[in-house]
Design an enzyme around this catalytic site. Structure first.
Site, short mmCIF file in Angstrom:
data_model
loop_
_atom_site.label_atom_id
_atom_site.label_comp_id
_atom_site.label_asym_id
_atom_site.label_seq_id
_atom_site.Cartn_x
_atom_site.Cartn_y
_atom_site.Cartn_z
N ARG A 41 0.76 -1.24 0.37
CA ARG A 41 -0.22 0.20 -0.07
C ARG A 41 0.92 0.78 0.28
O ARG A 41 0.94 2.26 -0.54
CB ARG A 41 -0.78 -0.15 1.10
CG ARG A 41 -1.60 -0.96 1.14
CD ARG A 41 -3.33 -0.42 0.45
NE ARG A 41 -3.73 -2.10 0.45
CZ ARG A 41 -5.46 -1.41 0.66
NH1 ARG A 41 -5.74 0.19 1.39
NH2 ARG A 41 -6.28 -2.52 0.85
N ASP A 153 -15.54 9.32 8.19
CA ASP A 153 -14.90 8.45 8.10
C ASP A 153 -13.55 9.88 8.54
O ASP A 153 -13.34 10.38 8.68
CB ASP A 153 -15.05 8.04 6.07
CG ASP A 153 -14.27 6.73 6.00
OD1 ASP A 153 -14.78 5.74 6.56
OD2 ASP A 153 -12.98 6.82 6.37
#
Ligand SMILES: C[S@@+](CC[C@H](N)C(=O)[O-])C[C@H]1O[C@@H](n2cnc3c(N)ncnc32)[C@H](O)[C@@H]1O
Length: 285
Positions: A41, A153
């Protein structure tokens, strides 16, 4: 996908440094088996920033100059899988039992607003699903009440997608053709935009669930949805998140978590509720 030969490899100390930093900042805990995931990632970030090692990346995000990169780090490391009407039995329990009961409590308190928090909302499918249910109840249980759905979020990328409110058919797969037609406008071969009736109910905000003091600024909620994010947290973080939810819920308010997420082990002041093929929790009276 194998790393290209020139890509730096993450050493064990680099992994531990990044893992501990990420845990402190987000509550997300990566065990040793996730080293490759993290390396994969973050590899692109190293390339974009022209950094040679993961140590340099850690130094950047830990330093004052790394504030912007921190947002990018959150985007890279989070898993944002979601869909409309996810876990249908639970959404149906929300529609048939939780919503009418929570509305009754709100009316008994003399409330004029009905508030729901979708904590860890990803790209918006969950809060817009809740808005669909509320829209369909506006001439029934919700008549005369203003509905406010706060969707939060940690990832700016998913929040930006959520604000756009445009979705493809795969994530909409659980909706009936009638629901799709009532709540969405088709914009392209595979592009459906949520109608204003849904969009005006939902507000978005970047809230990190380990920023516990921030919870208070959000106000009180009748129902909190926090689905499929507690699984990334360890017990210490779960306990604090649940305590924060408890404080922000109205008396006898409801908490709905993901179907594989039991909060039973934490004596958090919630009682377990059984619905048909689904479960939920309620703040003890
Ligand atoms: C798998 S998605 C779940 C989305 C939705 N609740 C559902 O069940 O479909 C998990 C979300 O949690 C968010 N997340 C992870 N850690 C977080 C934190 N510390 N604070 C806020 N959101 C977080 C991720 O960005 C991601 O969008």
């Amino acid at each position: 996908m194998p790393l290209p030969a020139a890509s730096p490899t993450m050493s064990a100390p680099e992994f531990q440094g990044l893992r501990d930093f990420i845990y402190a900042k987000t509550g997300i805990f990566f065990n040793e088996s996730k080293q490759y995931f993290l390396e994969n990632r973050l590899q692109r970030r190293l390339g974009d920033l022209k950094l040679r090692t993961y140590r340099e990346y850690l130094d950047l995000v830990q330093g004052g100059a790394g504030r912007e990169e921190l947002k990018q780090l959150f985007i890279e490391i989070t898993t944002n899988e979601t869909s409309f009407w996810r876990n249908p039995p639970q959404i149906e329990a929300f529609q048939r039992v939780v919503l009418p009961e929570a509305v009754k409590l709100a009316r008994d308190r003399g409330a004029t607003k009905f508030r729901i928090w979708s904590a860890a909302c990803s790209s918006g499918e969950e809060p817009y699903t809740l808005a669909m249910v509320c829209a369909e109840a506006k001439d029934g249980p919700l008549k005369g009440l203003q509905v406010e759905i706060l969707a939060t979020d940690i990832s700016e990328r998913v929040l930006a997608q959520a604000k756009q409110a445009v979705y493809g058919s795969y994530t909409l797969r659980n909706l009936s053709p009638a629901q799709l037609q009532r709540h969405f406008t088709q914009q392209g071969p595979d592009q459906f935009e949520a109608k204003p009736e849904l969009r005006q109910m939902v507000g978005f905000r970047n809230v990190n669930l380990v920023d516990y003091p921030a919870y208070r600024s959000l106000g009180t909620f009748d129902i909190i949805f926090c689905r499929n994010v507690l699984i990334y947290f360890d017990d210490a973080v779960k306990r604090k998140v649940l305590q924060g939810f408890h404080e922000q819920l109205a008396p006898r308010g409801y908490l709905l978590v993901g179907h594989s997420e039991s909060i039973h082990a934490f004596n958090t002041g919630f009682e377990l509720m059984h619905f048909s093929k689904a479960m939920g929790y309620r703040k003890r009276g």
